[in-house]
Every structure is written in C-alpha cells, then in structure tokens.
Design an enzyme around this catalytic site. Structure first.
Site, PDB file in Angstrom:
ATOM      1  N   HIS A  14       0.852  -1.201   0.000  1.00 49.03           N
ATOM      2  CA  HIS A  14       0.000   0.000   0.000  1.00 49.03           C
ATOM      3  C   HIS A  14       0.880   1.241   0.000  1.00 49.03           C
ATOM      4  O   HIS A  14       1.197   1.817   1.038  1.00 49.03           O
ATOM      5  CB  HIS A  14      -0.932   0.011   1.216  1.00 49.03           C
ATOM      6  CG  HIS A  14      -2.060   0.987   1.078  1.00 49.03           C
ATOM      7  ND1 HIS A  14      -3.376   0.606   1.062  1.00 49.03           N
ATOM      8  CD2 HIS A  14      -2.066   2.335   0.937  1.00 49.03           C
ATOM      9  CE1 HIS A  14      -4.152   1.674   0.925  1.00 49.03           C
ATOM     10  NE2 HIS A  14      -3.366   2.733   0.860  1.00 49.03           N
ATOM     11  N   HIS A  16       1.299   4.793  -2.517  1.00 48.69           N
ATOM     12  CA  HIS A  16       0.879   5.577  -3.669  1.00 48.69           C
ATOM     13  C   HIS A  16       2.078   6.263  -4.323  1.00 48.69           C
ATOM     14  O   HIS A  16       3.017   6.679  -3.645  1.00 48.69           O
ATOM     15  CB  HIS A  16      -0.154   6.616  -3.250  1.00 48.69           C
ATOM     16  CG  HIS A  16      -1.443   6.016  -2.802  1.00 48.69           C
ATOM     17  ND1 HIS A  16      -2.417   5.617  -3.682  1.00 48.69           N
ATOM     18  CD2 HIS A  16      -1.910   5.727  -1.554  1.00 48.69           C
ATOM     19  CE1 HIS A  16      -3.435   5.114  -3.007  1.00 48.69           C
ATOM     20  NE2 HIS A  16      -3.150   5.161  -1.716  1.00 48.69           N
ATOM     21  N   HIS A 201      -9.708   0.634  -2.209  1.00 47.57           N
ATOM     22  CA  HIS A 201      -9.741   1.233  -0.877  1.00 47.57           C
ATOM     23  C   HIS A 201     -11.173   1.175  -0.331  1.00 47.57           C
ATOM     24  O   HIS A 201     -12.135   1.332  -1.085  1.00 47.57           O
ATOM     25  CB  HIS A 201      -9.333   2.701  -0.927  1.00 47.57           C
ATOM     26  CG  HIS A 201      -7.875   2.937  -1.154  1.00 47.57           C
ATOM     27  ND1 HIS A 201      -7.150   2.296  -2.122  1.00 47.57           N
ATOM     28  CD2 HIS A 201      -7.004   3.783  -0.542  1.00 47.57           C
ATOM     29  CE1 HIS A 201      -5.901   2.725  -2.087  1.00 47.57           C
ATOM     30  NE2 HIS A 201      -5.775   3.629  -1.141  1.00 47.57           N
ATOM     31  N   GLU A 204     -11.880   3.453   5.613  1.00 43.39           N
ATOM     32  CA  GLU A 204     -11.043   4.346   6.414  1.00 43.39           C
ATOM     33  C   GLU A 204     -11.833   5.606   6.730  1.00 43.39           C
ATOM     34  O   GLU A 204     -12.131   5.886   7.893  1.00 43.39           O
ATOM     35  CB  GLU A 204      -9.736   4.697   5.711  1.00 43.39           C
ATOM     36  CG  GLU A 204      -8.843   5.567   6.620  1.00 43.39           C
ATOM     37  CD  GLU A 204      -7.552   6.027   5.977  1.00 43.39           C
ATOM     38  OE1 GLU A 204      -6.544   6.128   6.703  1.00 43.39           O
ATOM     39  OE2 GLU A 204      -7.552   6.322   4.772  1.00 43.39           O
ATOM     40  N   ASP A 282       1.243   4.027   2.861  1.00 41.99           N
ATOM     41  CA  ASP A 282       0.237   4.870   2.217  1.00 41.99           C
ATOM     42  C   ASP A 282       0.881   6.045   1.479  1.00 41.99           C
ATOM     43  O   ASP A 282       1.195   5.944   0.301  1.00 41.99           O
ATOM     44  CB  ASP A 282      -0.790   5.329   3.242  1.00 41.99           C
ATOM     45  CG  ASP A 282      -2.137   5.696   2.611  1.00 41.99           C
ATOM     46  OD1 ASP A 282      -2.240   5.670   1.377  1.00 41.99           O
ATOM     47  OD2 ASP A 282      -3.088   6.016   3.348  1.00 41.99           O
ATOM     48  N   ASP A 283       1.081   7.166   2.175  1.00 44.27           N
ATOM     49  CA  ASP A 283       1.643   8.379   1.561  1.00 44.27           C
ATOM     50  C   ASP A 283       2.719   8.963   2.471  1.00 44.27           C
ATOM     51  O   ASP A 283       2.475   9.947   3.191  1.00 44.27           O
ATOM     52  CB  ASP A 283       0.545   9.424   1.334  1.00 44.27           C
ATOM     53  CG  ASP A 283      -0.487   8.981   0.317  1.00 44.27           C
ATOM     54  OD1 ASP A 283      -0.108   8.757  -0.843  1.00 44.27           O
ATOM     55  OD2 ASP A 283      -1.670   8.843   0.686  1.00 44.27           O
TER      56      ASP A 283
END
Length: 344
Positions: A14, A16, A201, A204, A282-283
């Site tokens: 996961h 991006h 996704h 969340e 994630d980011d």
C-alpha cells in the site's frame, strides 16, 4: 533488545506513487520546473492533516495535487520509482507494489499508455539492480467517471503479469465518500478477467457499510485500509470469512483523524479475528512515516511482540502478488530474523 524492524523481511502493498516521494525530491522537482510549493511542503513541513470533514480532505488533496504537479517528465517518473525502491530496500522490503494512476502524468509524456510504460520499465530496471522487486498496481479514482476506470482497467490488462515490471493489480482510490462503489464493478470485472488482483480502498473515511458494499460489489482480493470494519461485528466476520487481506496503514489513520492516536488503531482486533494484514505506509510524503515505521508503531503503541511482527510480515508476503520464489525466500528469511537472537 528488540530485533530491528528495518531488517525484518516484508512486502509493501500500500504505497501511492506521488505519496511515495521524498520531500527533498518534491522540492527539487518544484525548483526544476519553476513551481511554487505550499508552505506545508517547505517551511511548514510536515503538514498537519485531517480528513474528518470536507475541508480537511480538501487541504490534504490540495497538498497532494501540488506535489503531483511537480512530476512533469519521464525523468521525474523514473526517479520516483527508483527512490521508492531504494527506500523500501533500506527498510527490509523484498517486494513493492506501487500504486499509480497514469492519468495524472499523461499530459507530460504523451498519454496514459506512455506514462504507465515508463513506470513499468523503470520498475523492471530497478528490480534487476536491487534487492526490492517492484510491480505496479493501476488505480482508478473515485472522483472520476466509472467509464474512466474501465479505460484504465483495459490498459492495466494489456500489461498484466506476475513478474517485476508488470501490472499485478487494479485498485480504486481517492475520497471514498465520493462515487458509488457498485458503479466501478465493471472495471474490476475487466481486471479480474485479466488475472489482476483486485485491491480497492474502503473502510477508512467511511465505516463498515463501505467495507460490506465493497465486498459485495467487487469481491476484492485485498482492501486498502478496511480498519473500520471492526465497528460492526457482522462485517468484521464477513471480512474474515472472505479471506480478504487488509492493508492497514496506522500512521495514515492517525494523520487523517480517523483515530486520535496509534493506540486506537484496531490492528490487534483485526489480527485476532484471523484476518490477514499487510502493513503499509500509504503516503509517506504527507504523513512523514515510511514502511518500517508502521512496524515500529505496532510494537511501541500496540504492544506487538517480535513473533507478532513476524506474523504481520508473513501476512504481507502471502497477501502479495510476488512470484513463488520471491515469497519463499522472504518467508524463509522472516524465520531467520525471528530465530536470530537480538543484540545490544
């Protein structure tokens, strides 16, 4: 002394594309292309974020868009792939599935096909050169029309494979409060027929109902996040029975205001329910936290032992699309990590 999480072999499922960038890279690309960055990416870094309401999500998206606007040529695309692989390698990642929407970069390189092919080519190159093998997930956006998702699914299908430098999955990202999940099902049908893993996704920013609708409409292999399934025991049981793995990103959950602290992230409840988990960053650009940090947070805030961290790492490997030999080597090395006594 605990064993270092940076040497624990793992897979990263996961991450991006834009969000994987180092902040120094964003600043250098902005200077290269004569662009001005928001203060939150310069003097005010790291940014303070929240997505509990539309205003908070808008601010998060504005920063994300500002970073993405700095990626304007082939060299930029290749740099991001290479640095993501290097950063993952330094943290014990053996297999990286980086998620990209080529639509964002198409205007600068001649279209969505060249944009994706550049990313795939660099993924193949860095995989041959380094210890982290890199594959790609093509991700559609919930804020665009579902027909756009079908276009991307067909593109992903043309490059489908199981080796580094190929497309191994198809996802759906952006604000999950937008769009109707079922309307994207035809795109996922295209991806399924091509043999791609389905990795949308859900769960969340929205609660368990979003997870349930995703399970029903898409029949995914993994769900990005999915943490709020714990709010409904019935949905949590559905997740467990489906065999779907959850890509849990603790720092993301806290940074976006889903939970007030890492201690509230329901990682242990998910694991104890028998649901496979793959921790993800994630980011990192906006959350200031990379892959190994997620394992460290599990240890420090949630009390996970080295045995339990090894189980999480195994979960990431088995939930991945990595070839059999990559999986087998990583799993064997996880056992070695656990069998080796910690040192001062």
């Amino acid at each position: 002394m605990p064993r270092p999480v940076t040497t624990l072999p793992k897979a990263h499922l996961h991450l991006h594309f834009t969000g994987s960038m180092r902040v120094e890279t964003v600043r250098e690309l902005a200077e290269k292309h004569h662009l001005r960055l928001p203060d939150a990416l310069t003097t005010g870094y790291p940014p303070r974020l929240s997505a509990r309401d539309e205003r908070g999500w808008f601010r998060f998206q504005r920063l994300y868009d500002a970073a993405r606007a700095c990626v304007r040529d082939e060299a930029d695309l290749r740099r991001i792939v290479r640095e993501a692989a290097l950063d993952d390698a330094s943290e014990g990642s053996r297999w990286l599935e980086i998620q990209v929407d080529p639509t964002s970069y198409a205007p600068f390189v001649g279209g969505i096909t060249p944009a994706l092919e550049i990313v795939l080519d660099e993924a193949a190159v860095v995989s041959r050169e380094g210890t982290t093998q890199v594959a790609v997930i093509v991700a559609a956006s919930r804020i665009r029309h579902p027909l756009d998702a079908r276009t991307l699914a067909r593109l992903a299908a043309q490059h489908a494979g199981s080796d580094p430098g190929t497309v191994v999955g198809f996802g759906l990202s952006n604000d999950e409060r937008r769009g109707v999940t079922a309307e994207f099902a035809p795109a996922f049908g295209i991806a399924r027929r091509a043999g791609l893993a389905l990795v949308p996704h859900a769960g969340e920013l929205l609660g368990p109902t979003a997870v349930e609708s995703t399970l029903e409409a898409i029949r995914p292999d993994r769900i990005g996040h999915g943490v709020r399934s714990v709010e409904d025991p019935r949905v949590l049981e559905q997740v467990a029975e489906s065999g779907v793995a959850l890509e849990v990103c603790p720092r993301s959950n806290v940074a976006l205001g889903v939970y007030a602290s890492t201690a509230e992230v329901p990682l242990r409840a998910i694991v104890e329910h028998g649901i496979p988990v793959a921790l993800g960053a994630d980011d990192p650009l906006l959350f200031g936290s990379r892959l190994a940090d997620q394992y460290q947070l599990a240890r420090e805030a949630l009390g996970f032992t080295d045995d339990e961290l090894a189980t999480l790492a195994r979960g990431s490997v088995t939930a991945s699309c990595a070839p059999a030999d990559v999986r087998a080597a990583a799993l064997a090395d996880i056992d070695t990590w656990l069998a080796t006594p910690p040192t001062d």
